[in-house]
Design a protein around this motif. Structure first.
Motif, PDB file in Angstrom:
ATOM      1  N   TYR A  26      30.475  38.664  33.703  1.00 25.32           N
ATOM      2  CA  TYR A  26      29.879  39.359  32.645  1.00 25.32           C
ATOM      3  C   TYR A  26      28.596  38.514  32.309  1.00 25.32           C
ATOM      4  O   TYR A  26      27.522  39.334  31.999  1.00 25.32           O
ATOM      5  CB  TYR A  26      30.978  39.552  31.484  1.00 25.32           C
ATOM      6  N   GLY A  27      28.776  37.419  32.046  1.00 24.72           N
ATOM      7  CA  GLY A  27      27.597  36.484  31.309  1.00 24.72           C
ATOM      8  C   GLY A  27      26.440  36.667  32.413  1.00 24.72           C
ATOM      9  O   GLY A  27      25.445  36.699  32.172  1.00 24.72           O
ATOM     10  N   GLU A  46      27.131  34.124  44.397  1.00 25.70           N
ATOM     11  CA  GLU A  46      28.387  34.440  44.395  1.00 25.70           C
ATOM     12  C   GLU A  46      29.460  33.735  45.332  1.00 25.70           C
ATOM     13  O   GLU A  46      29.078  34.475  46.435  1.00 25.70           O
ATOM     14  CB  GLU A  46      28.790  36.054  43.970  1.00 25.70           C
ATOM     15  N   GLY A 120      35.399  39.004  37.119  1.00 25.35           N
ATOM     16  CA  GLY A 120      36.529  39.681  36.519  1.00 25.35           C
ATOM     17  C   GLY A 120      36.561  40.905  36.343  1.00 25.35           C
ATOM     18  O   GLY A 120      37.723  41.621  36.277  1.00 25.35           O
ATOM     19  N   ASN A 124      40.160  43.350  36.400  1.00 24.95           N
ATOM     20  CA  ASN A 124      40.734  43.491  35.187  1.00 24.95           C
ATOM     21  C   ASN A 124      41.336  44.464  34.585  1.00 24.95           C
ATOM     22  O   ASN A 124      41.013  45.747  35.147  1.00 24.95           O
ATOM     23  CB  ASN A 124      39.989  42.740  34.024  1.00 24.95           C
ATOM     24  N   MET A 127      40.486  46.727  29.386  1.00 18.66           N
ATOM     25  CA  MET A 127      40.665  46.856  27.839  1.00 18.66           C
ATOM     26  C   MET A 127      39.432  46.261  27.319  1.00 18.66           C
ATOM     27  O   MET A 127      38.966  45.004  27.418  1.00 18.66           O
ATOM     28  CB  MET A 127      41.927  46.337  27.309  1.00 18.66           C
ATOM     29  N   VAL A 255      28.314  27.389  44.850  1.00 22.10           N
ATOM     30  CA  VAL A 255      27.425  26.215  44.465  1.00 22.10           C
ATOM     31  C   VAL A 255      28.459  25.031  44.141  1.00 22.10           C
ATOM     32  O   VAL A 255      29.351  25.306  43.626  1.00 22.10           O
ATOM     33  CB  VAL A 255      26.608  26.589  43.197  1.00 22.10           C
ATOM     34  N   GLY A 476      32.331  32.686  29.698  1.00 18.40           N
ATOM     35  CA  GLY A 476      33.232  32.582  28.718  1.00 18.40           C
ATOM     36  C   GLY A 476      33.363  31.048  28.699  1.00 18.40           C
ATOM     37  O   GLY A 476      34.307  30.859  27.644  1.00 18.40           O
ATOM     38  N   PHE A 488      36.462  40.332  27.463  1.00 20.62           N
ATOM     39  CA  PHE A 488      35.127  40.449  28.017  1.00 20.62           C
ATOM     40  C   PHE A 488      34.121  41.383  27.115  1.00 20.62           C
ATOM     41  O   PHE A 488      32.969  40.859  27.264  1.00 20.62           O
ATOM     42  CB  PHE A 488      35.235  41.017  29.391  1.00 20.62           C
TER      43      PHE A 488
END
Ligand SMILES: Cc1cc2nc3c(=O)[nH]c(=O)nc-3n(C[C@H](O)[C@H](O)[C@H](O)COP(=O)(O)OP(=O)(O)OC[C@H]3O[C@@H](n4cnc5c(N)ncnc54)[C@H](O)[C@@H]3O)c2cc1C
Length: 507
Positions: A26-27, A46, A120, A124, A127, A255, A476, A488
Motif C-alpha cells: 500500500y505505502g 519487490e 499484502g 488479505n 476489509m 534490497v 505500516g 490498510f
C-alpha cells in the motif's frame, strides 16, 4: 479487470534512478503513483513474484483449501493460520518456492505477510475499515484528524475501490449465512454489529453466487491470492501508476543494504529465482529512497543498517514501537440448529464492535472448508498495549523481535468480553480444535504488523527519516502498533497525506 501492464525489464547492475521504492504494498503503491503523476520517474523493487503467469492448473493463485508450491514464501511445509481441524493437523510438505504468503517466524510470534507485486493486497481479506474518528487520537497521535477524515481517508477509499455489500442480498444469500449467525449471536448479547466495507467487487460476488461468473471468493479463494473479484493493488494504484509510463517494477529483487554515496544513496539488491536462490547481486544508486517494505521489512532493514554502520545517523527510535494490532483468533461451537453453511464466501463483511467497552473489534470470519462445521470463527482486533522492539543479532546475522507469546494475554482478556458473554447467552462453548489439540486461542500470530519506524519519532511528522535527507518511510512501519480496526485503509491514507507534503516541499 485485467492486470495493467507487465513487469518491465529488471533493473540493471550500476543503474541510477531518481527514486527507488522498496516494496510494492500500500505505502509503496501510493508513493509511486503520486510521484509519477508529479513527473518523477520511479523504480520499484519487490522481493516477491509478479503473479501474472498461470500455474499448471491454469490459475495464477491456488485455493485456500488446497495450498501448493505457490502458497508459501520459501518454506518446505505449509504453516496454515488455522493449523488443525477436529484435532487433525492440516499442514503438509510443499516444494520450496517464492510463494505468496510469508509466515515469518520470530521467537514469540508468527507474522503473516503478502509477497509479490501488490504486497499484502494479494492475500488479505480486503476489509477496508476507516477507524472511528473518536479513536483516531490513539492511532496516529501526531496527525491532524481533520485532514485525514476530510481529505485522505476519502481519497484512499476512492482509489482502493472500496465498496459495500448490498444489505438486501446479504440477508438472503447462502454464502453469508455464517455472518448472519454471527449477527444473531452478537445482537442477542447486546453487542453492536456493523457491516464493513471491502475492496472485493461485490457485484462480481453476486454473479458468482448466482452461478453466472467463475467462482472465486464463493469458492474460498483468498489467503493464497484471489483469481477474480478482489481489487488488489495491481488492479488499482499500481495499474494507474504503470499507466503513467513513469513507473517500472522489478520483481524477485530483494534490497539488502542502503548507504550514503556522496549526494546519492547506493542500494544493494539480490536477484532471486523462484526457488529463492540468489542468482545475482546488483548495486544501484538513487537520489531518493522510499522504504515501503512493510512494517517488518522496513523495520528489519533500518535496524540492520543502523546497527551495522551502513546508516549510523538514524535515530534511537528505529526498531521501536512495534505492535500486532492486538490480533487474536478463536472459534465457537454452535448448536446443531445453528449451521453456518457449507458454502462460505471468503470475504468478510461484518464485525462486532465492543471497542469502547471491552477493547475488542471482532471480525466475523469465514471458515470456507466446503463442509458444515457448526463453527463461528472470529479474528479480533484488540487494544493490546504491549509494544516490541527489533534488534540486530550480530552473532546470528539477523534481526530479532522482542515480542513474547504471553503478551497476547490482554488481547485474550479483551476478546473474552465478547465471546464469554455470547457463549453464556447461547449456551455454547469455544472450539478447541482449530489451533492445536485442546487450544482455544490463536494467540501465536498476527496478520497486522504495525510500527518499528514510528511517525514523528523515527521520522518527522511526514515520514522523512531523521539523519538522512532523501530517505523516507511510507508504509505500516509508521503506525505505532494499533489502528483499532483493520489497517490498510489507514496505511493508504497516511501515505497519501505524507507524499503530498513531500512532493510539495522536497521535489
Ligand atoms: C492473511 C492476511 C489478511 C489480512 N486482511 C486484512 C484486511 O482484511 N483488511 C486490512 O486492512 N488489512 C488486512 N491485512 C493486513 C494488510 O494486508 C497489511 O496491513 C498491509 O498489506 C500492509 O501494507 P504495507 O504497505 O505496510 O506493506 P505490505 O503490503 O506488506 O508490502 C510490503 C512489500 O514489500 C516487499 N518487501 C519486503 N522486504 C523487501 C525487501 N527487502 N526488498 C524488496 N521488497 C521487499 C514485500 O514482499 C511486500 O510485497 C491482512 C494481512 C494478511 C497477511
Amino acid at each position: 479487470m485485467a492486470l495493467a501492464g507487465r513487469a518491465t525489464a529488471a533493473i540493471g547492475d550500476g543503474a541510477h534512478v531518481p527514486v527507488l521504492v522498496i516494496g510494492t504494498g500500500y505505502g509503496g503503491s501510493v508513493t509511486a503513483l503520486r510521484l509519477a503523476q508529479a513527473g518523477v520517474d520511479v523504480h520499484m523493487l519487490e522481493m516477491g513474484q509478479a503473479w501474472e503467469t498461470p500455474g499448471s492448473d491454469g490459475k495464477i493463485f491456488p485455493n485456500t483449501r488446497t495450498p501448493d508450491y505457490r502458497s508459501y514464501w520459501l518454506r518446505t511445509r505449509t504453516k496454515q493460520p488455522l493449523s488443525n481441524f477436529l484435532g487433525f493437523p492440516l499442514d503438509k510438505d510443499v516444494p520450496r518456492h517464492a510463494g505468496i504468503l510469508d509466515a515469518e517466524e520470530f521467537a514469540g510470534i508468527t507474522v503473516y505477510q503478502g509477497r509479490g507485486i501488490g504486497g499484502g493486497s494479494l492475500v488479505n481479506g480486503g476489509m477496508a475499515v476507516t477507524p472511528r474518528r473518536e479513536h483516531f487520537g490513539s492511532v496516529l497521535p501526531s496527525v491532524n484528524p481533520a485532514e485525514m477524515y476530510d481529505v485522505y481517508y476519502p481519497r484512499a477509499n476512492a482509489e482502493l475501490g472500496v465498496n459495500h455489500v448490498d444489505p438486501a442480498w446479504w440477508e438472503t444469500v447462502d454464502c453469508y449465512q455464517y455472518a448472519r449467525v454471527g449477527r444473531k449471536h452478537a445482537q442477542r448479547s447486546n453487542f453492536a454489529f456493523t457491516l464493513v466495507p471491502n475492496v472485493y467487487d461485490m457485484n462480481y460476488m453476486k454473479q458468482e453466487a448466482a452461478g453466472t461468473a467463475t467462482k472465486s471468493a464463493v469458492d474460498g479463494e483468498i489467503l493464497y491470492g484471489n483469481n477474480h473479484g478482489k481489487k488488489s493493488l495491481p488492479k488499482t494504484y499500481l495499474a494507474r501508476a504503470r499507466a503513467t509510463g513513469r513507473v517500472r517494477i522489478t520483481p524477485l529483487h530483494r534490497v539488502t543494504s542502503v548507504t550514503r554515496a556522496g549526494t546519492r544513496y547506493a542500494i544493494v539488491v539480490e536477484q532471486l529465482d523462484t526457488s529463492g536462490n540468489v542468482t545475482a547481486t546488483k548495486t544501484v544508486t538513487a537520489d531518493r529512497v522510499f522504504f515501503a517494505a512493510g512494517s517488518v521489512g522496513t523495520s528489519k532493514l533500518l535496524t540492520k543498517l543502523k546497527a551495522t554502520g551502513a546508516l549510523p545517523n538514524l535515530n534511537g527510535e528505529i526498531g521501536k514501537g512495534w505492535g500486532d494490532n492486538g490480533n487474536v483468533m478463536c472459534g465457537r461451537a454452535n448448536h446443531l440448529w445453528d449451521p453456518t453453511g457449507t458454502v462460505q464466501t471468503s470475504i468478510p463483511t461484518a464485525g462486532i464492535d465492543n471497542w469502547a467497552a471491552g477493547g475488542a473489534f471482532a471480525e466475523v470470519a469465514p471458515l470456507p472448508t466446503g463442509i458444515e462445521t457448526w463453527a463461528s470463527f472470529y479474528l479480533s482486533i484488540t487494544k493490546n498495549p504491549n509494544r516490541a522492539q527489533f534488534t540486530w543479532n550480530a552473532a546470528a546475522n539477523r534481526v530479532d523481535l522482542s515480542w513474547q507469546t504471553a503478551w497476547k494475554q490482554p488481547s485474550i482478556t479483551m476478546a473474552k468480553t465478547i465471546f464469554d458473554k455470547i457463549n453464556s447467552k447461547e449456551g455454547t462453548i469455544y472450539r478447541t480444535d482449530l489451533f492445536g489439540a485442546y487450544k482455544i486461542w490463536g494467540d501465536h500470530l498476527t496478520y497486522h504488523p504495525l510500527g518499528g519506524a514510528v511517525l514523528n519519532k523515527a521520522t518527522d511528522n511526514h515520514g522523512r527519516l531523521h539523519g538522512y535527507p532523501g530517505l523516507y518511510v511510507v508504509d505500516g512501519a509508521l503506525i505505532p502498533g494499533n489502528t483499532t480496526v483493520n489497517p490498510f485503509v489507514t496505511i493508504t491514507a497516511l501515505a497519501e497525506r505524507n507524499i503530498e507534503r513531500i512532493i510539495a516541499e522536497d521535489l
